[in-house]
Structures are given as structure tokens and as C-alpha cells.
Scaffold this motif. Sequence first.
Motif, short mmCIF file in Angstrom:
data_model
loop_
_atom_site.label_atom_id
_atom_site.label_comp_id
_atom_site.label_asym_id
_atom_site.label_seq_id
_atom_site.Cartn_x
_atom_site.Cartn_y
_atom_site.Cartn_z
N VAL A 141 -21.87 -32.33 -7.31
CA VAL A 141 -20.74 -32.39 -8.24
C VAL A 141 -20.59 -33.79 -8.83
O VAL A 141 -20.50 -33.94 -10.06
CB VAL A 141 -19.43 -31.96 -7.54
N ASN A 142 -20.55 -34.83 -7.98
CA ASN A 142 -20.30 -36.16 -8.56
C ASN A 142 -21.49 -36.72 -9.32
O ASN A 142 -21.33 -37.54 -10.22
CB ASN A 142 -19.78 -37.15 -7.49
N GLN A 143 -22.70 -36.26 -8.99
CA GLN A 143 -23.86 -36.76 -9.73
C GLN A 143 -24.05 -36.06 -11.07
O GLN A 143 -24.54 -36.66 -12.03
CB GLN A 143 -25.13 -36.61 -8.88
N TRP A 144 -23.64 -34.81 -11.16
CA TRP A 144 -23.80 -34.09 -12.43
C TRP A 144 -22.55 -34.18 -13.32
O TRP A 144 -22.65 -34.19 -14.54
CB TRP A 144 -24.15 -32.63 -12.16
N GLY A 146 -19.83 -36.50 -12.66
CA GLY A 146 -19.28 -37.85 -12.71
C GLY A 146 -18.17 -38.09 -11.71
O GLY A 146 -17.42 -37.17 -11.34
N ASN A 147 -18.05 -39.35 -11.26
CA ASN A 147 -17.02 -39.71 -10.29
C ASN A 147 -15.61 -39.63 -10.88
O ASN A 147 -14.64 -39.39 -10.17
CB ASN A 147 -17.27 -41.12 -9.76
N LEU A 149 -14.29 -37.39 -12.96
CA LEU A 149 -13.75 -36.04 -12.81
C LEU A 149 -13.41 -35.76 -11.34
O LEU A 149 -12.36 -35.17 -11.04
CB LEU A 149 -14.75 -35.01 -13.32
N CYS A 150 -14.29 -36.20 -10.45
CA CYS A 150 -14.03 -36.00 -9.02
C CYS A 150 -12.76 -36.73 -8.59
O CYS A 150 -12.00 -36.23 -7.74
CB CYS A 150 -15.22 -36.50 -8.19
N ARG A 151 -12.50 -37.88 -9.18
CA ARG A 151 -11.29 -38.64 -8.85
C ARG A 151 -10.04 -37.88 -9.28
O ARG A 151 -9.01 -37.91 -8.61
CB ARG A 151 -11.34 -40.02 -9.50
N LEU A 152 -10.13 -37.18 -10.42
CA LEU A 152 -9.00 -36.37 -10.88
C LEU A 152 -8.74 -35.19 -9.95
O LEU A 152 -7.60 -34.83 -9.67
CB LEU A 152 -9.26 -35.86 -12.30
N LEU A 153 -9.83 -34.62 -9.44
CA LEU A 153 -9.71 -33.44 -8.59
C LEU A 153 -9.37 -33.81 -7.14
O LEU A 153 -8.61 -33.11 -6.47
CB LEU A 153 -11.02 -32.64 -8.62
N TYR A 158 -11.81 -40.07 -3.74
CA TYR A 158 -12.50 -40.91 -4.75
C TYR A 158 -11.55 -42.02 -5.21
O TYR A 158 -11.16 -42.10 -6.36
CB TYR A 158 -12.95 -40.05 -5.93
N VAL A 159 -11.24 -42.90 -4.27
CA VAL A 159 -10.36 -44.03 -4.56
C VAL A 159 -11.06 -44.96 -5.54
O VAL A 159 -12.27 -45.19 -5.46
CB VAL A 159 -10.02 -44.78 -3.26
N ASP A 160 -10.32 -45.50 -6.48
CA ASP A 160 -10.88 -46.39 -7.50
C ASP A 160 -11.50 -47.61 -6.84
O ASP A 160 -10.82 -48.40 -6.17
CB ASP A 160 -9.77 -46.82 -8.47
N ARG A 161 -12.80 -47.81 -7.02
CA ARG A 161 -13.52 -48.91 -6.38
C ARG A 161 -13.25 -50.26 -7.04
O ARG A 161 -13.51 -51.31 -6.45
CB ARG A 161 -15.03 -48.64 -6.40
N LYS A 162 -12.75 -50.25 -8.27
CA LYS A 162 -12.57 -51.50 -9.01
C LYS A 162 -11.28 -52.23 -8.67
O LYS A 162 -11.15 -53.41 -8.95
CB LYS A 162 -12.62 -51.21 -10.52
#
Length: 307
Positions: A141-144, A146-147, A149-153, A158-162
Motif C-alpha cells: 500500500v505505501n509503496q504503490w 504513497g506514505n 495517503l497512508c498518513r491520512l488513513l 504514519y507519523v510525520d517524519r519531518k
Amino acid sequence: MEKITSIIILNYNSSKYTMGCIESILNSSCENYEIIVVDNNSKFEDFELLSKKIKSINQKNIRLKRNDINFGFALGNIFGIHEAKGEYIFVLNNDTLVDKETLTILYSFMVSNPDISLSIPAQYNRDGVYSPSFAYLPSVVNQWLGNGLCRLLKPHEYVDRKKIYNSPFQVQMGSGASMFFRASDYFKVGGLDPNFFLYCEEEDICLRMKKANMKIFFVPDAKIVHYGGGSTIRNDEIEIEFYRSLFYFFDKNYNFASSTLLKIRFIIKEFLKFCRKPSRFSLFFSILSKSSLSRSLRHRQEGNKIA
């Protein structure tokens, strides 16, 4: 096991980095530790320099072991870990410097949280700029998709790394440059996999911990400086080695369908890079044809190309 921290440091033709790392540990507030330095068959001059400097420190809690070939990151650290006596194991890159309170913070955090198996300190580059030390485990899921979208779900996974954080929280995986293990849990999941030569060791052991319902936490108050690339010369062979490890990681940990989809995704990424830069053709072709683990650099030992 003794109630100390066993710090494992791997050296490969980079003794200046290693001594800087050791000196930062010696200057830390922590007193209950041992340092095990494993030299991965560095050039004689580099090893001799390191050996003399460690002897000059003259402390019984620092030991130097030398391998007769370069075993790579995972197996090199395994040799050090098997010498460890501590209740906690800190796998630490030699191109790092630990903050004065870092070891004390990590040790205290693990003592206070017996349900946590691995803690990850915050990393900063040589200029003092924050550099994320936790990441997300690869999935179809995250590779196809994107992270983002996964962060929204799944925002908690998927905590923001920045962002810069002030409190510890659970993460999927941490950087292999600084992993503070509870020794008993490290051994419960089988430890680092020696089949990995340079890359994906941290993804592998973190995924096994996740499957065993063990917790991995990011501890932002514990800080290290990570210079990065202290003993690795980037070239095509190193990039191919990354794919050897990555594809082995997929085959080992995912079912056939998921592993295949993940491999295809990364091959597409490399194909797009090749389309933008035709000079990458030989690299792209090698990834397709030479990605078997049996072709690993470990088996060729080409001097300074290996880290």
C-alpha cells in the motif's frame, strides 16, 4: 546479564570516526557501559591506529575485536553482540557522536518501560539539522499509493517524519545507525540476520519485532550526531547491493504476491530514473540480472568498495 549497556561499534577503514564516537561516549554522563569495537578487516594502517588509540585510553570496559574478512554490517555487529554482557545492546554507527545525556536517557527510558523492546534516539547531521531516524516499514500500500495517503488513513502509524517532537512515541522502525535494544528481546526474535551485508538489516529486525508484538519507540530527548557515509563509498556496486538486500528482505518477509508487487514497484522507479538519465542503463540492467544474494559484495571482498 549485567545491568549495563553494551555498545557495539563497527569499524571499517574509518578509525578517526570510531575514535570520535568513543570519545563522545567517554564524555557522556553514563557510567555503566562497555564498548565493544569490531574491526571488519580494515587496512593494516587503519587498524593499528585504532588499536594504539584504544590502548592509550587504558580502560577495561573497551574491547577491540578484529575480523579476518569484511563481514558487513549485520554479521560484523553480531560478532560484537555475542561478546556483550549487558542487559541492553546499543548498536551504534562509528560515524556518530552521542550527546552527553543520551545513554542515560535511553537506559532510563527502557528501565521505566519494560514493555518496550527497542528505542531509537533522534539524529542530527553535522550542521545540527534534524534528520529523521524513524521510518515506515515497506508495504504494498505505501509503496504503490504513497506514505501521504497512508498518513491520512492511519495517522498514528504514519507519523510525520519531518516534524520535531518532544515526547516519545511508538514507530514502525528505526535507523540502523543507532538502535538501543533490550537484549532479551533482541535474542527472542533471532537478532540481526547475517545474510544482509549492507542494507535492510533494520527493516528486517523491526518487522520481526512487530510480528512478535514488541514495541519500538522513538525517544527525541536522546540525541546523536550522525555524519553519514563514514565508511561507504557510493558507486554502482553499492546501489546494486542495496537491491540485493531489499529483494531478499521482500522474499523473506512477505508472501509471493506482495513480494512480487514490491519488487515491480522498485524496478519501475529505477526504470524511470534510467529514462531520465540513460547513463544508468548498466545499473538498471544489473539490478534486473544481478540482484541475487549469492552475488553479494561479501563474496568478492573488493577492498574499499565494501563498507
